[in-house]
Design an enzyme around this catalytic site. Structure first.
Site, PDB file in Angstrom:
ATOM      1  N   ARG A  83      26.100  43.913   0.604  1.00  0.00           N
ATOM      2  CA  ARG A  83      26.527  43.335   1.881  1.00  0.00           C
ATOM      3  C   ARG A  83      28.032  43.117   1.948  1.00  0.00           C
ATOM      4  O   ARG A  83      28.590  42.899   3.025  1.00  0.00           O
ATOM      5  CB  ARG A  83      25.783  42.027   2.142  1.00  0.00           C
ATOM      6  CG  ARG A  83      26.118  40.912   1.194  1.00  0.00           C
ATOM      7  CD  ARG A  83      25.207  39.704   1.386  1.00  0.00           C
ATOM      8  NE  ARG A  83      25.278  39.178   2.733  1.00  0.00           N
ATOM      9  CZ  ARG A  83      26.215  38.349   3.161  1.00  0.00           C
ATOM     10  NH1 ARG A  83      27.183  37.965   2.346  1.00  0.00           N
ATOM     11  NH2 ARG A  83      26.216  37.899   4.407  1.00  0.00           N
ATOM     12  N   PRO A  94      17.807  36.218 -18.759  1.00  0.00           N
ATOM     13  CA  PRO A  94      17.989  34.771 -18.648  1.00  0.00           C
ATOM     14  C   PRO A  94      19.156  34.244 -19.486  1.00  0.00           C
ATOM     15  O   PRO A  94      19.678  33.162 -19.219  1.00  0.00           O
ATOM     16  CB  PRO A  94      16.650  34.205 -19.156  1.00  0.00           C
ATOM     17  CG  PRO A  94      15.683  35.313 -19.016  1.00  0.00           C
ATOM     18  CD  PRO A  94      16.456  36.576 -19.228  1.00  0.00           C
ATOM     19  N   ASP A 124      31.172  33.187   4.326  1.00  0.00           N
ATOM     20  CA  ASP A 124      29.936  32.759   3.674  1.00  0.00           C
ATOM     21  C   ASP A 124      30.174  31.584   2.743  1.00  0.00           C
ATOM     22  O   ASP A 124      31.274  31.387   2.229  1.00  0.00           O
ATOM     23  CB  ASP A 124      29.353  33.904   2.830  1.00  0.00           C
ATOM     24  CG  ASP A 124      28.623  34.912   3.681  1.00  0.00           C
ATOM     25  OD1 ASP A 124      28.218  34.566   4.793  1.00  0.00           O
ATOM     26  OD2 ASP A 124      28.449  36.055   3.216  1.00  0.00           O
ATOM     27  N   GLU A 152       8.915  40.969 -24.438  1.00  0.00           N
ATOM     28  CA  GLU A 152       9.599  39.879 -25.131  1.00  0.00           C
ATOM     29  C   GLU A 152      11.114  39.955 -24.994  1.00  0.00           C
ATOM     30  O   GLU A 152      11.797  38.952 -24.964  1.00  0.00           O
ATOM     31  CB  GLU A 152       9.209  39.903 -26.622  1.00  0.00           C
ATOM     32  CG  GLU A 152       9.864  38.808 -27.459  1.00  0.00           C
ATOM     33  CD  GLU A 152       9.430  37.421 -27.036  1.00  0.00           C
ATOM     34  OE1 GLU A 152      10.164  36.455 -27.334  1.00  0.00           O
ATOM     35  OE2 GLU A 152       8.362  37.280 -26.404  1.00  0.00           O
TER      36      GLU A 152
END
Length: 250
Positions: free
Chosen positions: A154, A89, A169, A116
């Site tokens: 991809r 994160p 895209d 953790e």
């Protein structure tokens, strides 16, 4: 390209790596996809890969030794250091630009953590990239790794049936993608824009560019600051803003 995923739950990748575009790319030999259970590299009789943090605190921390040992074991001796990617994160927000950058590499190793966190020495001395797929916390790095791997694979030559699909895209051009329509031409009294069935490719290209610009202006205006805009693009933007002002005035 070879992709290795260090995870305590390799079974989570079985369906992802054998289905849809990833499965077909693997069958064609366009990419090697492997999972590595780094618990197999634990150097204690209980095969533990985590321990309590020095200094106290809640949760458990992944130990450095099994992670280092796993990465070193799967890296060929004659290979330069691969990209070692920590899903975290705290990492750099993952973008299409980053996917394009990673798709040029030959060997990617993803580390999926739990508990953790990681021993800081993994970040400092092993990892080359830290990536995050959003400002939220998941139970582990497996789902984020799947997202990044799908996005990267991809882009490899031969993976998509139409090579132009990835080029147009959303985010690849700096703008969101234009709307798409298919048959029937009229559905429940909603019709496909006339320009798309006109056969005039110049007009179609112009319509798509304008729609892409409008969609970006309406949904993600923050992207416009970094977009490569032409004088015509800027004229259209001025028209969008003028129309919005007229609507608000009414």
């Amino acid at each position: 390209m070879r992709i290795d995923v260090l995870t305590l739950f390799p079974e989570m990748f079985e369906g992802v790596f054998t289905s849809s575009i990833l499965g077909k790319a693997r069958e064609k030999g366009l990419v090697e996809l492997h999972t590595v259970n780094f618990r197999d590299y634990a150097n204690n009789k209980h095969n533990t890969v985590d321990d309590y943090p020095y200094g106290g605190g809640g949760g458990m921390v992944l130990k450095p030794d099994p992670i280092f040992a796993a990465v070193e074991d799967i890296t060929p001796k004659d290979e330069t250091k691969p990209r070692v990617i920590l899903m975290c994160p705290q990492g750099e927000p993952f973008t299409q630009k980053k996917a394009e950058e990673l798709s040029a590499d030959k060997h990617l190793i993803f580390i999926c953590g739990h508990y953790e966190g990681y021993d800081e020495r993994i970040r400092e001395h092993l990892v080359t990239d830290e990536l995050s797929i959003g400002d939220y916390v998941l139970t582990g790095g497996e789902l984020p790794a799947m997202v990044v791997i799908d996005s990267v694979v991809r882009l490899l030559p031969g993976v998509l049936g139409n090579e132009m699909s990835a080029v147009t895209d959303s985010f690849s051009t700096g703008l969101l993608e234009y709307p798409h329509y298919t048959r029937p031409a009229t559905f429940r009294n909603w019709s496909v824009p006339d320009v798309l069935i006109s056969g005039h490719h110049g007009h179609i290209d112009e319509w798509r560019r304008k729609q892409s610009l409008y969609r970006t202006w309406k949904k993600r205006p923050d992207l416009l600051a970094a977009a490569d805009l032409t004088p015509k693009d800027r004229k259209w933007l001025a028209e969008f803003e003028a129309e919005r002002d007229r609507t608000e005035a009414d």
